[in-house]
Motif scaffolding. Structure first.
Motif, PDB file in Angstrom:
ATOM      1  N   ILE A  23      62.096  31.801  88.972  1.00 42.45           N
ATOM      2  CA  ILE A  23      60.681  31.421  88.885  1.00 42.45           C
ATOM      3  C   ILE A  23      60.547  30.020  88.309  1.00 42.45           C
ATOM      4  O   ILE A  23      59.792  29.182  88.829  1.00 42.45           O
ATOM      5  N   ALA A  24      61.281  29.735  87.247  1.00 46.30           N
ATOM      6  CA  ALA A  24      61.212  28.420  86.618  1.00 46.30           C
ATOM      7  C   ALA A  24      61.686  27.329  87.575  1.00 46.30           C
ATOM      8  O   ALA A  24      61.083  26.253  87.665  1.00 46.30           O
ATOM      9  N   ARG A  25      62.746  27.610  88.323  1.00 45.50           N
ATOM     10  CA  ARG A  25      63.295  26.607  89.239  1.00 45.50           C
ATOM     11  C   ARG A  25      62.307  26.278  90.358  1.00 45.50           C
ATOM     12  O   ARG A  25      62.070  25.109  90.665  1.00 45.50           O
ATOM     13  N   VAL A  26      61.723  27.293  91.001  1.00 46.21           N
ATOM     14  CA  VAL A  26      60.877  27.022  92.172  1.00 46.21           C
ATOM     15  C   VAL A  26      59.493  26.504  91.778  1.00 46.21           C
ATOM     16  O   VAL A  26      58.846  25.818  92.570  1.00 46.21           O
ATOM     17  N   THR A  27      59.033  26.811  90.554  1.00 46.54           N
ATOM     18  CA  THR A  27      57.707  26.349  90.127  1.00 46.54           C
ATOM     19  C   THR A  27      57.776  25.056  89.310  1.00 46.54           C
ATOM     20  O   THR A  27      56.731  24.453  89.043  1.00 46.54           O
ATOM     21  N   GLY A  28      58.976  24.649  88.918  1.00 46.31           N
ATOM     22  CA  GLY A  28      59.095  23.496  88.048  1.00 46.31           C
ATOM     23  C   GLY A  28      58.647  23.787  86.633  1.00 46.31           C
ATOM     24  O   GLY A  28      58.322  22.867  85.870  1.00 46.31           O
ATOM     25  N   GLY A  29      58.641  25.060  86.252  1.00 46.83           N
ATOM     26  CA  GLY A  29      58.187  25.464  84.927  1.00 46.83           C
ATOM     27  C   GLY A  29      59.326  25.680  83.946  1.00 46.83           C
ATOM     28  O   GLY A  29      60.499  25.380  84.239  1.00 46.83           O
ATOM     29  N   ARG A  30      58.999  26.220  82.793  1.00 49.34           N
ATOM     30  CA  ARG A  30      59.992  26.476  81.736  1.00 49.34           C
ATOM     31  C   ARG A  30      59.844  27.919  81.267  1.00 49.34           C
ATOM     32  O   ARG A  30      58.753  28.346  80.863  1.00 49.34           O
ATOM     33  N   ALA A  31      60.935  28.673  81.353  1.00 48.31           N
ATOM     34  CA  ALA A  31      60.920  30.077  80.957  1.00 48.31           C
ATOM     35  C   ALA A  31      61.097  30.209  79.452  1.00 48.31           C
ATOM     36  O   ALA A  31      61.959  29.547  78.860  1.00 48.31           O
ATOM     37  N   ILE A  34      48.071  45.744  87.513  1.00 50.71           N
ATOM     38  CA  ILE A  34      49.447  45.575  87.032  1.00 50.71           C
ATOM     39  C   ILE A  34      50.146  46.923  86.918  1.00 50.71           C
ATOM     40  O   ILE A  34      49.574  47.911  86.439  1.00 50.71           O
ATOM     41  N   ARG A  35      51.399  46.944  87.375  1.00 54.69           N
ATOM     42  CA  ARG A  35      52.276  48.093  87.174  1.00 54.69           C
ATOM     43  C   ARG A  35      53.485  47.646  86.363  1.00 54.69           C
ATOM     44  O   ARG A  35      53.786  46.453  86.282  1.00 54.69           O
ATOM     45  N   GLY A  36      54.182  48.600  85.785  1.00 55.30           N
ATOM     46  CA  GLY A  36      55.329  48.279  84.949  1.00 55.30           C
ATOM     47  C   GLY A  36      56.330  47.390  85.665  1.00 55.30           C
ATOM     48  O   GLY A  36      56.750  47.703  86.780  1.00 55.30           O
ATOM     49  N   GLY A  37      56.710  46.282  85.039  1.00 56.85           N
ATOM     50  CA  GLY A  37      57.693  45.381  85.613  1.00 56.85           C
ATOM     51  C   GLY A  37      57.118  44.238  86.413  1.00 56.85           C
ATOM     52  O   GLY A  37      57.864  43.391  86.926  1.00 56.85           O
ATOM     53  N   ASP A  38      55.790  44.153  86.543  1.00 58.83           N
ATOM     54  CA  ASP A  38      55.173  43.102  87.349  1.00 58.83           C
ATOM     55  C   ASP A  38      55.149  41.765  86.617  1.00 58.83           C
ATOM     56  O   ASP A  38      55.155  41.695  85.376  1.00 58.83           O
ATOM     57  N   LEU A  39      55.068  40.706  87.417  1.00 61.82           N
ATOM     58  CA  LEU A  39      54.774  39.363  86.936  1.00 61.82           C
ATOM     59  C   LEU A  39      53.282  39.118  87.116  1.00 61.82           C
ATOM     60  O   LEU A  39      52.755  39.265  88.222  1.00 61.82           O
ATOM     61  N   PHE A  40      52.595  38.753  86.056  1.00 63.21           N
ATOM     62  CA  PHE A  40      51.158  38.456  86.128  1.00 63.21           C
ATOM     63  C   PHE A  40      50.977  36.944  86.209  1.00 63.21           C
ATOM     64  O   PHE A  40      51.494  36.204  85.370  1.00 63.21           O
ATOM     65  N   ILE A  41      50.264  36.494  87.237  1.00 63.08           N
ATOM     66  CA  ILE A  41      49.978  35.072  87.380  1.00 63.08           C
ATOM     67  C   ILE A  41      48.545  34.834  86.912  1.00 63.08           C
ATOM     68  O   ILE A  41      47.589  35.350  87.506  1.00 63.08           O
ATOM     69  N   ALA A  42      48.401  34.058  85.862  1.00 61.57           N
ATOM     70  CA  ALA A  42      47.082  33.817  85.253  1.00 61.57           C
ATOM     71  C   ALA A  42      46.391  32.684  86.003  1.00 61.57           C
ATOM     72  O   ALA A  42      46.414  31.521  85.586  1.00 61.57           O
ATOM     73  N   ILE A  45      53.036  34.000  84.373  1.00 60.27           N
ATOM     74  CA  ILE A  45      53.041  32.559  84.617  1.00 60.27           C
ATOM     75  C   ILE A  45      51.753  32.022  84.026  1.00 60.27           C
ATOM     76  O   ILE A  45      50.657  32.470  84.390  1.00 60.27           O
ATOM     77  N   THR A  46      51.861  31.067  83.108  1.00 59.93           N
ATOM     78  CA  THR A  46      50.705  30.557  82.376  1.00 59.93           C
ATOM     79  C   THR A  46      50.747  29.033  82.308  1.00 59.93           C
ATOM     80  O   THR A  46      51.785  28.415  82.558  1.00 59.93           O
ATOM     81  N   ASP A  47      49.607  28.435  81.937  1.00 63.02           N
ATOM     82  CA  ASP A  47      49.581  26.987  81.733  1.00 63.02           C
ATOM     83  C   ASP A  47      49.502  26.635  80.254  1.00 63.02           C
ATOM     84  O   ASP A  47      49.190  25.511  79.879  1.00 63.02           O
ATOM     85  N   ARG A  48      49.791  27.636  79.411  1.00 66.82           N
ATOM     86  CA  ARG A  48      49.797  27.433  77.959  1.00 66.82           C
ATOM     87  C   ARG A  48      50.802  28.401  77.350  1.00 66.82           C
ATOM     88  O   ARG A  48      51.058  29.479  77.901  1.00 66.82           O
ATOM     89  N   PRO A  49      51.408  28.052  76.204  1.00 65.86           N
ATOM     90  CA  PRO A  49      52.386  28.950  75.576  1.00 65.86           C
ATOM     91  C   PRO A  49      51.716  30.240  75.089  1.00 65.86           C
ATOM     92  O   PRO A  49      50.581  30.226  74.614  1.00 65.86           O
ATOM     93  N   ILE A  50      52.436  31.353  75.239  1.00 66.90           N
ATOM     94  CA  ILE A  50      51.990  32.641  74.710  1.00 66.90           C
ATOM     95  C   ILE A  50      53.180  33.306  74.034  1.00 66.90           C
ATOM     96  O   ILE A  50      54.331  32.880  74.216  1.00 66.90           O
ATOM     97  N   VAL A  51      52.939  34.359  73.284  1.00 65.38           N
ATOM     98  CA  VAL A  51      54.027  35.003  72.549  1.00 65.38           C
ATOM     99  C   VAL A  51      54.880  35.890  73.461  1.00 65.38           C
ATOM    100  O   VAL A  51      56.061  36.111  73.213  1.00 65.38           O
ATOM    101  N   ASP A  67      50.172  24.050  86.486  1.00 64.93           N
ATOM    102  CA  ASP A  67      49.069  24.569  87.307  1.00 64.93           C
ATOM    103  C   ASP A  67      49.502  25.928  87.860  1.00 64.93           C
ATOM    104  O   ASP A  67      50.438  26.003  88.661  1.00 64.93           O
ATOM    105  N   THR A  68      48.828  26.997  87.478  1.00 64.40           N
ATOM    106  CA  THR A  68      49.261  28.333  87.894  1.00 64.40           C
ATOM    107  C   THR A  68      49.022  28.573  89.387  1.00 64.40           C
ATOM    108  O   THR A  68      49.783  29.302  90.028  1.00 64.40           O
ATOM    109  N   THR A  69      47.966  27.989  89.950  1.00 63.56           N
ATOM    110  CA  THR A  69      47.731  28.150  91.388  1.00 63.56           C
ATOM    111  C   THR A  69      48.833  27.463  92.188  1.00 63.56           C
ATOM    112  O   THR A  69      49.352  28.026  93.165  1.00 63.56           O
ATOM    113  N   ALA A  70      49.213  26.254  91.786  1.00 61.57           N
ATOM    114  CA  ALA A  70      50.316  25.561  92.447  1.00 61.57           C
ATOM    115  C   ALA A  70      51.615  26.351  92.299  1.00 61.57           C
ATOM    116  O   ALA A  70      52.442  26.387  93.218  1.00 61.57           O
ATOM    117  N   ALA A  71      51.794  27.006  91.154  1.00 69.44           N
ATOM    118  CA  ALA A  71      52.992  27.825  90.941  1.00 69.44           C
ATOM    119  C   ALA A  71      53.016  29.012  91.891  1.00 69.44           C
ATOM    120  O   ALA A  71      54.080  29.365  92.427  1.00 69.44           O
TER     121      ALA A  71
END
Length: 485
Positions: A28-36, A52-60, A84-90, A98-102
């Motif tokens: 995910i980090a590689r294809v979106t240019g993000g940081r895991a 959402i079901r158990g194990g899903d990725l939520f795109i904000a 996938i977020t545009d701000r740090p979370i715990v 940009d989450t839409t671009a991701a």
């Protein structure tokens, strides 16, 4: 060789050795240019925290009126593995600009890695049913390695989401593609890059925005611009816009395959015989071969849909035998033809749920199918058809003829747009035509429920419920199917 031994000796393909997970944090980090933020794996992708079901990725995702980051706590409470977020979370996440671009990047990466045959399905009427039938055929013949868009995820968000959900092991991907304005289909086609592009039909859906059926045909044909080199366009031979669609396909440099009753159709109907279950036994000429198969779904429109399915399956390299079996076993979808057996005085009645969508072409086709349905009495609950603009009064009033041809005994009209049809039937007041068609006009689904309760459903009745989804006629179906028996 026994069937068991044949399955045991089924050849192993390249995709059988791929990981079973959908995405890892590194991917995910590689294809979106993000940081895991941490190492994780996910089994699904979702944009609605409620689903959402158990194990899903939520795109904000962020829109003009909604920000998915507000629902992160709900998503993780429902079992999300990461986001996938545009701000740090715990919680575990991939941080992007940009989450839409991701989401778009994730969809493109899924298409690239799967090496699947991609089929894009659009059209004014029938695209969801055709998409489901193509999926059923290809999933059967590929041992479960077909993927499809679910529900009606067919817009600028739903299409990339459906792509992002496609497993690496997929051999086929079937994607529904919708549009309301010119230019939208071209953008979706760039996402999917289909090998096979299907147009089911051209009809005055969304004519409010596009102005004419010719403009609708042009907008639908934008799908051909995204077809990969050597790909195929599947179009309706019987459409008055066939030549226009064929011209668009030629300009895009894609192979044209047509279906229908016309003599020039590449997949041509030879014969259709009504079957005992309400469907049809169809014989079609496919040029170098003839096929005979059953179609479980009732109505002439499903005969045309079946020809379209056969054309698409063949173009995708699928198995025509599996397609025939899929069409023979297809059941109606919720809101799109599902049939319910209702307990009624003296026995049982039938309720046909077409509450999800309506336009002039689908209304006529569904009323025709109702007229062919054996019944003691035929009842129609018809909701307003939306997105018709200035054409709305004429298209609603024009339903008087199909109602009479279907020999409907009682019709309940729902919504202000239906006033023009009410005037056609009885000068604006509830009444009756000489042919015996009685009607009532109400403003909302609750009024329709009351009118149908007053009329009384009895054994042998066939009740059709159809309207645009925003009218809310699903509530009518839910009310009466509580007495299924």
């Amino acid at each position: 060789m026994s069937a068991r031994n044949a399955l045991l000796q089924w050849p192993i393909t390249r995709t059988d050795t791929l990981p079973a997970r959908l995405w890892s944090s590194d991917e995910i980090a590689r294809v979106t240019g993000g940081r895991a933020s941490a190492a994780f794996q996910v089994s699904g992708v979702e944009m609605d925290s409620r689903d959402i079901r158990g194990g899903d990725l939520f795109i904000a995702l962020k829109g003009e009126a909604m920000d998915g980051h507000r629902f992160l706590d709900t998503a993780f409470a429902n079992g999300a593995a990461a986001a996938i977020t545009d701000r740090p979370i715990v919680q575990p996440h991939v941080l992007v600009a940009d989450t839409t671009a991701a989401l778009h990047a994730l969809g493109q990466a899924a298409a690239d890695r799967a090496n699947a045959m991609r089929i894009g399905v659009t059209g004014s009427v029938g695209k969801t049913g055709v998409k489901e039938a193509i999926f059923a055929a290809l999933d059967r013949s590929s041992r479960g390695k077909a993927h499809r868009s679910v529900r009606s995820y067919n817009n600028h968000v739903g299409v990339p989401l459906s792509l992002a959900r496609m497993p690496a092991r997929s051999r086929f991907g079937i994607f529904e593609m919708g549009m309301n304005h010119a230019g939208e289909m071209a953008a979706l086609a760039d996402h999917v890059r289909p090998h096979v592009a299907v147009i089911t039909t051209i009809a005055p859906a969304h004519i409010e925005n596009l102005g004419s059926e010719e403009a609708i045909a042009d907008a639908k044909a934008e799908i051909f611009g995204g077809v990969v080199q050597g790909g195929t366009a599947i179009v309706p031979a019987d459409s008055p816009h066939f030549a226009r669609l064929a011209d668009h396909a030629a300009k895009a440099g894609v192979k044209l395959v047509s279906f229908g009753r016309s003599a020039h159709a590449d997949v041509r109907l030879l014969d259709a015989i009504p079957s005992a279950n309400g469907g049809s036994l169809v014989t079609a000429d496919m040029g170098d071969t003839r096929v005979c198969f059953s179609v479980a779904e009732p109505g002439d429109h499903w005969i045309s849909n079946a020809l379209c399915v056969m054309a698409a399956v063949r173009a995708a390299g699928g198995d025509l035998g599996a397609a025939g079996l899929a069409l023979a076993e297809m059941g109606g979808l919720k809101g799109r033809g599902a049939r319910h057996r209702l307990a009624a005085p003296g026995g049982h009645a039938l309720m046909i749920d077409e509450s999800y969508n309506a336009n002039p072409a689908s209304m006529r086709a569904t009323l025709r199918a109702l007229g062919q349905t054996p019944a003691t009495r035929r009842v129609a609950v018809l909701g307003a058809m939306k997105e018709l603009g200035d054409f709305a009064p004429r298209f609603h009033a024009d339903l008087a003829g199909p109602l009479a041809e279907a020999r409907v005994d009682f019709v309940i009209l729902v919504g202000e747009e239906m006033r023009s049809l009410a005037r056609s039937l009885g000068k604006g007041e509830a009444g009756a035509l000489a042919a015996g068609l009685h009607f009532a006009h109400c403003g909302d689904p609750e009024g329709a429920i009351a009118a149908l309760e007053d009329y009384g459903i009895t054994a042998g009745d066939a009740v059709l419920v159809k309207g645009s989804n925003s009218v809310g006629l699903g509530r009518v179906v839910a009310h009466f199917t509580a007495r299924e028996g």
